[in-house]
Scaffold this motif. Structure first.
Motif: not given
Length: 276
Positions: A146-158
């Motif tokens: 589901v998250f593949t095409h979402k902007d996950n940068s805030p999650l990754l940085r956290h």
């Protein structure tokens, strides 16, 4: 929703009952049929083994009461985020299949609508907990899809800002969610290297499991900066230098292979960062 205390008083007068003891010492009088009709675990306890009481002391009293209320109502409805983990664990522990599946559908619905950083952090934590503690990867796989095409940068940085706090299984999921964020990953690796004298175990794990061919291909300059920074660590060990050499060698091989296999319609923005 009617609370279990009210259901308890209304039903216990006319049904065969058993005792559920909570961690506080409180005892709930529960209709036996309510439990055995929903759970094969309760059936084994109260029918096969003929127990007349059971202690549930590894869950909060509120969650146990709510669990019993849900069994009586026969549906999950809309639950609070902070109740999900306990209710899903209770459904799993007592093999209440309809409740466990309802919880998972509830979580999948949250995945589809998640947009804020807070929602994504919540979903990541819950899915990783289910994968690590309940040994079930289905929801993590759903999350990645589901998250593949979402902007996950805030999650990754956290999570990646301090890799030393992460479990290796969490790192695997973050790498799966990191497609299209090569520069961000390399920047975070450099951030984790700053002020360090040695190459930490979690950073080693990240480097060993990343798709380094994609990193080198998409941002060669930043990739080489990472390699140079590792090589210049003040207390770099011979083993760490061997890791650097292995990374470079493997990357050259991977890049060469990718050049041969790369199709003309390949979308580099979605290259997976978890090395297969």
């Amino acid at each position: 929703m009617e609370t279990f205390q009210h259901i308890n008083c209304r039903l216990a007068m006319e049904d065969v009952t058993v005792l559920i003891k909570l961690k506080t010492g409180e005892q709930l009088v529960v209709p036996e049929d309510l439990l055995i009709s929903n759970s094969p675990v309760f059936k084994r306890l109260f029918v096969d083994l003929k127990f007349d009481e059971h202690v549930i002391d590894d869950f909060s009293p509120d969650s146990v009461r709510y669990f019993l209320t849900l069994l009586e109502n026969g549906s999950l409805g809309d639950i609070e985020d902070n109740m999900f983990k306990e209710i899903h664990k209770l459904g799993s522990a007592f093999e209440v299949d309809w409740l466990r599946e309802s919880c998972r559908e509830w979580l999948r619905d949250k995945m589809k609508s998640a947009s804020s950083k807070e929602d994504k952090l919540y979903l990541f934590e819950e899915c990783c907990f289910i994968k690590d503690k309940l040994k079930d990867e289905v929801l993590v796989n759903d999350l990645v899809e589901v998250f593949t095409h979402k902007d996950n940068s805030p999650l990754l940085r956290h999570y990646l800002s301090d890799m030393s706090k992460l479990e290796e299984s969490q790192i695997d999921v973050l790498l799966q969610l990191g497609g299209g964020h090569v520069q961000l990953f390399l920047d975070i690796i450099l951030h984790n290297l700053r002020g360090q004298n040695t190459l930490g175990p979690k950073l080693k794990y990240v480097l060993d499991n990343m798709n380094l061919a994609a990193c080198c291909e998409i941002n060669e300059g930043l990739y080489l900066e990472v390699i140079d920074t590792i090589a210049e660590l003040s207390d770099v060990s011979a083993a760490d230098l061997r890791i650097v050499n292995k990374l470079i060698t493997n990357t050259v091989k991977l890049v060469s292979t990718r050049k041969k296999e790369k199709s003309t319609d390949c979308d580099s923005a979605l290259i997976p960062l978890l090395r297969s």
